[in-house]
Design a protein around this motif. Structure first.
Motif, PDB file in Angstrom:
ATOM      1  N   GLN A 187      17.982  19.420 -12.105  1.00 19.30           N
ATOM      2  CA  GLN A 187      16.860  20.428 -13.669  1.00 19.30           C
ATOM      3  C   GLN A 187      18.183  21.688 -13.260  1.00 19.30           C
ATOM      4  O   GLN A 187      18.696  22.757 -13.811  1.00 19.30           O
ATOM      5  N   VAL A 188      17.999  22.144 -11.903  1.00 15.73           N
ATOM      6  CA  VAL A 188      18.966  23.617 -11.681  1.00 15.73           C
ATOM      7  C   VAL A 188      20.382  23.095 -11.753  1.00 15.73           C
ATOM      8  O   VAL A 188      21.241  24.233 -12.479  1.00 15.73           O
ATOM      9  N   VAL A 189      21.161  21.790 -11.500  1.00 20.52           N
ATOM     10  CA  VAL A 189      22.137  21.621 -11.248  1.00 20.52           C
ATOM     11  C   VAL A 189      22.827  21.520 -12.604  1.00 20.52           C
ATOM     12  O   VAL A 189      23.493  21.873 -13.224  1.00 20.52           O
ATOM     13  N   LYS A 190      22.287  20.742 -13.802  1.00 22.52           N
ATOM     14  CA  LYS A 190      22.034  20.792 -14.794  1.00 22.52           C
ATOM     15  C   LYS A 190      22.412  21.850 -15.861  1.00 22.52           C
ATOM     16  O   LYS A 190      23.157  22.182 -16.708  1.00 22.52           O
ATOM     17  N   GLN A 191      22.376  23.079 -15.270  1.00 22.13           N
ATOM     18  CA  GLN A 191      21.671  24.347 -15.891  1.00 22.13           C
ATOM     19  C   GLN A 191      22.666  25.142 -15.064  1.00 22.13           C
ATOM     20  O   GLN A 191      23.366  26.178 -16.325  1.00 22.13           O
ATOM     21  N   LEU A 192      23.293  25.125 -14.085  1.00 22.33           N
ATOM     22  CA  LEU A 192      24.228  25.651 -13.659  1.00 22.33           C
ATOM     23  C   LEU A 192      25.868  25.160 -14.180  1.00 22.33           C
ATOM     24  O   LEU A 192      26.353  26.077 -14.299  1.00 22.33           O
ATOM     25  N   TYR A 193      26.226  23.851 -14.788  1.00 21.10           N
ATOM     26  CA  TYR A 193      26.913  23.745 -15.700  1.00 21.10           C
ATOM     27  C   TYR A 193      27.085  24.249 -16.805  1.00 21.10           C
ATOM     28  O   TYR A 193      28.534  24.242 -17.176  1.00 21.10           O
ATOM     29  N   ARG A 194      26.136  24.592 -17.501  1.00 19.01           N
ATOM     30  CA  ARG A 194      25.969  25.301 -18.536  1.00 19.01           C
ATOM     31  C   ARG A 194      26.278  26.699 -18.191  1.00 19.01           C
ATOM     32  O   ARG A 194      27.226  27.129 -19.251  1.00 19.01           O
ATOM     33  N   LEU A 195      27.157  27.175 -17.084  1.00 19.48           N
ATOM     34  CA  LEU A 195      27.884  28.608 -17.161  1.00 19.48           C
ATOM     35  C   LEU A 195      29.137  28.413 -17.295  1.00 19.48           C
ATOM     36  O   LEU A 195      29.809  27.142 -16.275  1.00 19.48           O
ATOM     37  N   ILE A 196      30.356  29.199 -17.830  1.00 23.51           N
ATOM     38  CA  ILE A 196      31.448  28.897 -18.424  1.00 23.51           C
ATOM     39  C   ILE A 196      31.547  28.844 -16.833  1.00 23.51           C
ATOM     40  O   ILE A 196      33.164  27.715 -16.700  1.00 23.51           O
ATOM     41  N   GLU A 197      31.975  29.871 -15.934  1.00 23.84           N
ATOM     42  CA  GLU A 197      32.661  29.993 -14.724  1.00 23.84           C
ATOM     43  C   GLU A 197      31.365  28.688 -13.375  1.00 23.84           C
ATOM     44  O   GLU A 197      33.105  28.655 -12.936  1.00 23.84           O
ATOM     45  N   VAL A 198      31.140  28.110 -13.738  1.00 23.12           N
ATOM     46  CA  VAL A 198      30.817  26.954 -12.852  1.00 23.12           C
ATOM     47  C   VAL A 198      31.388  26.349 -13.022  1.00 23.12           C
ATOM     48  O   VAL A 198      32.106  25.292 -14.168  1.00 23.12           O
ATOM     49  N   ILE A 199      32.657  25.580 -11.869  1.00 25.28           N
ATOM     50  CA  ILE A 199      33.529  24.685 -11.848  1.00 25.28           C
ATOM     51  C   ILE A 199      32.955  23.002 -11.861  1.00 25.28           C
ATOM     52  O   ILE A 199      32.604  21.535 -12.475  1.00 25.28           O
ATOM     53  N   LYS A 200      32.253  23.276 -10.475  1.00 28.75           N
ATOM     54  CA  LYS A 200      31.590  21.481 -10.065  1.00 28.75           C
ATOM     55  C   LYS A 200      30.174  22.047  -9.118  1.00 28.75           C
ATOM     56  O   LYS A 200      30.235  23.596  -8.055  1.00 28.75           O
ATOM     57  N   VAL A 201      29.159  21.598  -9.326  1.00 31.03           N
ATOM     58  CA  VAL A 201      28.009  21.698  -8.735  1.00 31.03           C
ATOM     59  C   VAL A 201      27.697  20.534  -7.535  1.00 31.03           C
ATOM     60  O   VAL A 201      27.312  19.590  -8.070  1.00 31.03           O
ATOM     61  N   SER A 202      27.102  20.229  -7.171  1.00 28.58           N
ATOM     62  CA  SER A 202      26.226  19.215  -6.452  1.00 28.58           C
ATOM     63  C   SER A 202      25.785  19.704  -4.882  1.00 28.58           C
ATOM     64  O   SER A 202      25.123  20.602  -4.480  1.00 28.58           O
TER      65      SER A 202
END
Length: 179
Positions: free
Chosen positions: A58-73
């Motif tokens: 859920q944290v990873v999905k929420q981080l992707y909602r931020l415009i400036e985030v390119i990739k999260v793992s």
């Protein structure tokens, strides 16, 4: 709760770190460690977070909602190289300096400053090695301590090559700008 190591590529813009930390705080998760710095690609930063969460997806999905985030793992279960650094100012009268120097050598730490009754020691290693070093030298008397956050990188060919993700994001190899 399980501790998770999350690695993210983000645009190097004012306020990005505040938005990432705020998002995690609003979800009620504790940030145990946060380190951020420039990546191999101009205008892209690499961020490493260690958080306690049973629902990290859920944290990873929420981080992707931020415009400036390119990739999260979430790299918690991946083969990774992790490092932290600690700088310690130790109580070091002349009678124990040789012991501190010897102990520093065992842990591959560096003496970076010597004062009249103190020594400053720098040590870099895995989080557990840093913790062990702190416990070993605690008996000498820690006057000051600064510990960095954890940084992590996935071993092998798989990873977070910033230029690859920027090219995939906009097809041009240019970092998207916020307007």
């Amino acid at each position: 709760m399980k501790k998770h190591t999350i690695v993210a590529l983000v645009q190097d813009r004012p306020g990005v770190l505040t938005r990432v930390a705020g998002l995690i705080r609003r979800r009620g998760y504790n940030i145990e460690s946060l380190a951020v710095g420039h990546s191999e690609q101009p205008e892209i930063s690499r961020l490493t977070l260690v958080i306690e969460s049973d629902h990290v997806e859920q944290v990873v999905k929420q981080l992707y909602r931020l415009i400036e985030v390119i990739k999260v793992s979430d790299v918690t279960d991946d083969p990774i190289v992790e490092r932290e650094m600690v700088v310690l100012k130790l109580h070091a009268p002349s009678s124990v300096r040789h012991e501190i120097v010897s102990m520093s050598g065992v842990f591959e730490a560096k003496i970076v400053d010597v004062g009249a009754s103190t020594m400053i020691v720098e040590m870099t290693g895995t989080p557990s090695k840093v913790e062990n070093f702190i416990e070993v030298v605690r008996g000498y008397g820690i006057k000051e301590m600064m510990r960095t956050g954890r940084i992590a990188m996935v071993r092998g060919a798989r990873g977070h090559n910033a230029s690859e993700y920027v090219e995939n994001a906009n097809g041009s190899g240019v970092v998207p700008t916020l307007n």
